[in-house]
Design an enzyme around this catalytic site. Structure first.
Site: not given
Length: 461
Positions: A420, A436
């Site tokens: 992301h 992440c």
């Protein structure tokens, strides 16, 4: 110096570049003297790595931890680095390893589940340096707005699934060391790499690890050796592919009008009240639009009011986005870099990345891309996530570049993990995340348009 080099550099200077001593770009070339006055110090991250850049005075504060060490803390209360005497680095690492081992048993964590366009996030506690100075409460326990959750079970988070084979890291040709180069020359190098698909992160005219990694990835892809000290060659390459590294841009009425928000609050309840998680200023928007560090944008345009339509400014010319079709992604944790390969297994793009941390590591092995969401929203659920402030209800945060996942969410087949964007592009590859893979918003957007559902993502330790 050849006439071609002089001509190229004069054009860069005419465009508004600042020629500065590169020594200021290297954090290890004398942040200060240690207390005994008998040697230089180093800036060491919470992960034990040597910081390769000098944080600005507007980015960090100097404080003391419980051991009396000087630490640099950012505006969210996160420890960016500890100031360690060069001769004491080994002892620091041993103590740090002992701290991490102890903290693994006692750290309070929160976990969540993520979906595209409706991202549920959790952010575990950060390190508590127990500052001696007076610090706002958020320093001791705070959420990181540019991070995402780990797994549902903390023990599973560091495990390797039995069905996954552990990929092997591919060595890359080492980059040639950069000698004394002006800021204009480093900027030209950064722009060249960015146009070729090997992102240096934010373009700021400073040499650092993100630039070095980009050079190595370029060499791996092309099979040639790039000499970063050969400015004449770099300028010629730029001339053949998009022109000079900076260009003029006229601020439009749409640029000036936004929409913008006055600021991005820390509390999620306050975030949820915002109509959108937009940029906070024209300069922030323009910096991201042109892949620039916001401070550098201001330096190239001293005294300019960026809110007036019709104003002509100098900006980086990053070129067009890459359009290759990506068949395989490698998230290299050690290199802090995401590598994208096509169907012929040729490296076609590379991006600096923040991939997990020692406390909340990213998964190992191979997963797949399951969903791709552009401009996703974000949902906070206290029954699944961490307890943030006094919030005890589900909160929905609107989309925007300053949202917790930026402008892109690429969901992976391992629940709660994804690739992301981030609202803080200048920190990519230099700080830690919570499981992440974070990229700059522009790199994440480029990658999202090159991948499709089913593409493999290999995490390499």
């Amino acid at each position: 110096m050849t006439s071609a080099t002089r001509t190229g550099l004069s054009l860069l200077a005419a465009a508004g570049f600042l020629a500065v001593d590169l020594a200021s770009a290297f954090a290890q070339e004398g942040y200060g003297r240690n207390r005994r006055g008998n040697g230089d110090v180093m800036l060491v991250t919470p992960e034990g790595e040597i910081l390769d850049y000098m944080p600005g005075s507007d980015e960090v504060r100097t404080m003391r931890d419980r051991r009396g060490r000087t630490v640099l803390v950012d505006n969210w209360g996160n420890v960016v680095a500890t100031v360690v005497p060069s001769e004491g680095y080994g002892a620091y690492r041993r103590q740090q390893e002992a701290d991490v081992y102890s903290n693994r048993r006692t750290r309070d964590r929160g976990y969540g589940y993520s979906e595209p366009g409706d991202v549920t996030g959790s952010i575990p506690d950060y390190r508590d340096p127990a500052y001696r100075d007076v610090v706002p409460p958020s320093v001791e326990r705070n959420e990181l707005p540019n991070s995402l959750p780990g797994l549902i079970d903390g023990d599973e988070q560091a495990a390797i699934d039995p069905q996954y084979d552990q990929p092997m890291r591919q060595s890359m040709p080492p980059a040639i060391s950069v000698k004394s180069k002006s800021r204009a020359e480093i900027t030209a190098l950064q722009v060249f790499l960015d146009r070729e698909g090997f992102s240096p992160g934010v373009i700021d005219g400073k040499m650092g690890s993100n630039v070095t990694k980009a050079i190595e990835a370029f060499q791996q892809s092309t099979g040639e050796t790039l000499d970063p000290n050969n400015t004449e060659d770099i300028l010629e390459r730029l001339r053949m592919n998009g022109g000079l590294p900076i260009t003029s841009y006229t601020i439009t009425a749409a640029d000036a009008s936004g929409p913008y928000v006055a600021s991005i609050p820390d509390d999620y309840a306050h975030k949820a009240m915002l109509p959108h998680m937009s940029f906070t200023s024209t300069t922030e928007m323009l910096g991201e639009k042109f892949h620039m560090d916001e401070t550098y944008l201001r330096e190239l345009n001293p005294g300019v009011d960026f809110t007036i339509p019709g104003t002509i400014i100098k900006v980086i010319n990053p070129g067009e986005n890459r359009k290759e079709k990506v068949a395989r992604i490698v998230a290299d944790k050690a290199r802090k870099q995401v590598l994208a390969y096509d169907a012929a297994d040729k490296l076609v793009a590379a991006y600096p990345a923040t991939i997990g941390s020692s406390d909340t590591p990213s998964p190992s092995g191979t997963v797949n891309v399951e969903r791709i969401a552009l401009n996703p929203g974000y949902t906070y659920n206290p029954k699944i996530n961490f307890k943030q402030g006094n919030n005890d209800k589900i909160l929905t945060l609107q989309p925007g570049p300053n949202g917790p996942v930026g402008t892109v969410w690429i969901a992976l087949s391992r629940p709660t993990y994804g690739i992301h964007g981030t609202p803080e592009p200048s920190k990519i590859g230099k700080t830690q995340s919570h499981g992440c893979v974070r990229l700059t918003n522009w790199d994440a957007t480029e990658l999202a348009k090159m991948v499709s559902v089913g593409v493999t993502v290999e995490f390499v330790d």
